[in-house]
Design a protein around this motif. Structure first.
Motif, PDB file in Angstrom:
ATOM      1  N   LYS A  79       0.816  -1.112   0.071  1.00 42.52           N
ATOM      2  CA  LYS A  79       0.042  -0.021   0.019  1.00 42.52           C
ATOM      3  C   LYS A  79       0.676   1.400   0.037  1.00 42.52           C
ATOM      4  N   TYR A  80       1.988   1.197  -0.358  1.00 43.54           N
ATOM      5  CA  TYR A  80       3.160   2.375  -0.368  1.00 43.54           C
ATOM      6  C   TYR A  80       2.737   3.350  -1.770  1.00 43.54           C
ATOM      7  N   GLN A  81       2.694   4.523  -1.370  1.00 44.95           N
ATOM      8  CA  GLN A  81       2.482   5.326  -2.506  1.00 44.95           C
ATOM      9  C   GLN A  81       4.001   5.768  -3.031  1.00 44.95           C
ATOM     10  N   CYS A  89       8.723   5.402   0.945  1.00 46.85           N
ATOM     11  CA  CYS A  89       9.937   4.647   1.198  1.00 46.85           C
ATOM     12  C   CYS A  89      10.927   5.771   2.049  1.00 46.85           C
ATOM     13  N   LEU A  90      10.805   6.680   1.489  1.00 40.77           N
ATOM     14  CA  LEU A  90      11.775   7.894   2.188  1.00 40.77           C
ATOM     15  C   LEU A  90      11.438   8.201   3.529  1.00 40.77           C
ATOM     16  N   ALA A  91      10.257   8.049   4.097  1.00 39.60           N
ATOM     17  CA  ALA A  91       9.768   8.229   5.241  1.00 39.60           C
ATOM     18  C   ALA A  91      10.577   7.546   6.606  1.00 39.60           C
ATOM     19  N   CYS A  92      11.229   6.188   6.097  1.00 34.62           N
ATOM     20  CA  CYS A  92      12.269   5.571   6.815  1.00 34.62           C
ATOM     21  C   CYS A  92      13.406   5.661   6.401  1.00 34.62           C
ATOM     22  N   ASP A 100      16.341   7.581  13.332  1.00 35.02           N
ATOM     23  CA  ASP A 100      15.134   7.536  14.262  1.00 35.02           C
ATOM     24  C   ASP A 100      14.261   6.360  14.014  1.00 35.02           C
ATOM     25  N   ARG A 101      14.123   6.078  12.459  1.00 34.79           N
ATOM     26  CA  ARG A 101      13.260   4.644  12.482  1.00 34.79           C
ATOM     27  C   ARG A 101      13.997   3.354  12.411  1.00 34.79           C
ATOM     28  N   ARG A 102      15.341   3.522  12.540  1.00 34.92           N
ATOM     29  CA  ARG A 102      16.109   2.257  12.705  1.00 34.92           C
ATOM     30  C   ARG A 102      16.064   1.337  11.384  1.00 34.92           C
ATOM     31  N   ALA A 103      16.162   2.187  10.230  1.00 36.90           N
ATOM     32  CA  ALA A 103      15.996   1.653   8.900  1.00 36.90           C
ATOM     33  C   ALA A 103      17.569   1.792   8.189  1.00 36.90           C
TER      34      ALA A 103
END
Length: 152
Positions: A79-81, A89-92, A100-103
């Motif tokens: 469901k990713y835009q 994807c860039l949010a993490c 912060d997201r540990r990604a």
């Protein structure tokens, strides 16, 4: 003289095309309206077919099969835009958010323009992540695969 031959050849070709088009139109006009469509699956096309999921998403990082292989996405992106206006994807994975997201952070190649200039934002040519990266799933093989990684 050459112009006359060229013009007559073009007229002959145009006439032949129109005749073929007219023949096709008359064939379509005489076709029965109750023509049936044969399905490759052998199922009536009007029948609703339910498909059960045959795989599940695997979690965790996967080893790469060759040195330059893009990493496989270890989570669902169903469901990713990812379009011209947004990339979830860039949010993490953007360098600003990854800690912060540990990604995992994107490679620096993703922040290099086609002219070789380093930027603070993802380069447009690297914007569509699923162009190179794919989610890993435990799906049955559709064809035999004899591929062996470079380490084997």
């Amino acid at each position: 003289m050459k112009k006359a031959i060229l013009i007559s050849a073009l007229l002959a070709a145009a006439t032949a095309s129109l005749a073929g088009f007219a023949a096709a139109q008359s064939t379509l006009a005489t076709a029965p309206e109750t023509a049936t469509v044969n399905s490759i699956r052998g199922v009536d096309p009007e029948t609703q077919v339910t498909v059960n999921p045959v795989y599940h998403q695997e979690e965790g990082r996967k080893n790469r099969n060759y040195r330059a292989q893009p990493p496989i996405i270890p989570h669902t992106i169903e469901k990713y835009q990812i379009d011209l206006h947004a990339n979830e994807c860039l949010a993490c994975h953007d360098w600003k958010n990854a800690a912060d997201r540990r990604a995992p952070t994107l490679s620096m190649t993703h922040y290099t323009s086609r002219d070789g200039v380093q930027t603070d934002t993802v380069a447009p040519r690297r914007w569509f992540c699923n162009q190179c990266h794919v989610p890993q799933v435990d799906a049955p093989a559709l064809v035999d695969n004899l591929f062996k990684g470079s380490e084997e």
